[in-house]
Design an enzyme around this catalytic site. Structure first.
Site, PDB file in Angstrom:
ATOM      1  N   HIS A 170      45.646  33.280  42.314  1.00 43.94           N
ATOM      2  CA  HIS A 170      46.776  32.353  42.339  1.00 43.94           C
ATOM      3  C   HIS A 170      48.088  33.089  42.618  1.00 43.94           C
ATOM      4  O   HIS A 170      48.606  33.820  41.780  1.00 43.94           O
ATOM      5  CB  HIS A 170      46.876  31.599  41.007  1.00 43.94           C
ATOM      6  N   GLU A 182      47.900  35.783  39.660  1.00 40.60           N
ATOM      7  CA  GLU A 182      46.968  35.550  38.562  1.00 40.60           C
ATOM      8  C   GLU A 182      45.545  35.665  39.114  1.00 40.60           C
ATOM      9  O   GLU A 182      45.175  34.943  40.039  1.00 40.60           O
ATOM     10  CB  GLU A 182      47.184  34.161  37.955  1.00 40.60           C
TER      11      GLU A 182
END
Length: 314
Positions: A170, A182
């Site tokens: 992410h 992430e």
């Protein structure tokens, strides 16, 4: 004897570490599915850090627009980075652009890449159908990753036969500027896959953080409920939206107040995330829908992109 034992343990430990490292995939060739802001940003950053990239979308027109946006972004960066040496700046832009090719057929390119990063519309059925199809054509070693910000990675991975080579990756918008990534490890993700994605994130010049497959991961799990609690505070009449924004900027040091941020992100995006979380856990008080947000989305008052949200924009 103790010395010999310690030496043996160190030797075995070193060999194990070397063996584990040898098994990791060094990601050099990347396919990015989706030529929107996020996909184009991921492609740009990968291309400027020594990776070859295939950017995929449905039409040549979309891809031409994406490539143009990437070039404009690269020229802005080059102007600052190579202010004293315009020729080096031109070379920087040219080299990056030459590392990005485009294609409208994802299935035809995934056989030759180390990583597929998906950054398409936030609809579970669309993502699962994409990965299910690509799973048939991708090489055995190829890692699949979704850039979703709100959907469960496990639900997407289950559409494939490579759950051990599937994870969340992410990025944050704008990708060339934001340092955080992430890395989402689902229960089936192998350590080899996870470490390969961490290394890839670092190679992009990003700072990876790890999280389990929990709704919203880290940033959105904390950020979205905060935004919604600001809305509830306003809905109850406890404070005005202007005072709430001012309080969070001056009292908490936030660069934007929650209502300014909601308008910037888009109220439809926030509603979509909250609706998905509410469906997963209807009893969680943090995941309850907002009458104000629902009403504004129904009226197409989505924030800055439509000219009006919690505030009006000229």
């Amino acid at each position: 004897m103790a010395f010999v034992t310690r030496q043996f343990v160190r030797t075995v430990s070193s060999a194990s570490t070397a063996s584990a490292s040898a098994k990791k995939i060094v990601i050099k060739h990347v396919a990015v599915i989706g030529g929107g802001l996020m996909g184009a940003g991921i492609a740009q950053v990968a291309a400027t850090t020594g990776h070859t990239v295939v950017l995929v979308d449905q039409t040549e027109d979309i891809l031409a627009k994406s490539k143009k946006g990437i070039e404009e972004s690269l020229r802005r960066i080059a102007k600052k980075k190579f202010a004293e040496n315009p020729k080096a700046g031109d070379e920087f832009v040219g080299k990056a652009l030459s590392s990005i090719s485009t294609n409208t057929d994802a299935a035809s390119v995934v056989h030759s890449v180390d990583l597929v990063v998906e950054a398409i519309v936030e609809k579970l059925e669309v993502k699962t159908e994409l990965f299910k199809r690509l799973d048939k054509f991708a090489a055995e070693h190829t890692i699949f990753a979704s850039n979703t910000s709100s959907l469960q990675i496990t639900s997407i991975a289950n559409a494939t036969t490579r759950q051990d080579r599937f994870a969340g990756l992410h990025f944050f918008n704008p990708v060339p500027m934001m340092k955080l990534v992430e890395v989402i490890k689902i229960p089936m993700t192998s350590q080899k896959t996870f470490e390969s994605l961490v290394d890839f994130s670092k190679a992009l010049g990003k700072h990876p953080v790890s999280c389990k497959d929990t709704p919203g991961f880290i940033v959105n799990r904390l950020l979205v409920p905060y935004l919604m609690e600001a809305v509830r505070l306003f809905e109850r009449g406890d404070a005005s939206k202007e005072d709430i924004d001012t309080a969070m900027k001056l009292g908490a040091g936030h660069p934007m107040g929650p209502f300014e941020l909601l308008d910037y992100v888009g109220l439809d995006t926030t509603k979509f995330i909250m609706d998905g979380w509410h469906e997963l856990d209807t009893q969680n008080p943090l995941f309850q829908p907002s009458p104000s947000v629902n009403k504004m989305v129904a009226e197409n008052k989505l924030g800055k992109k439509t000219g009006e949200g919690f505030y009006k924009y000229k």
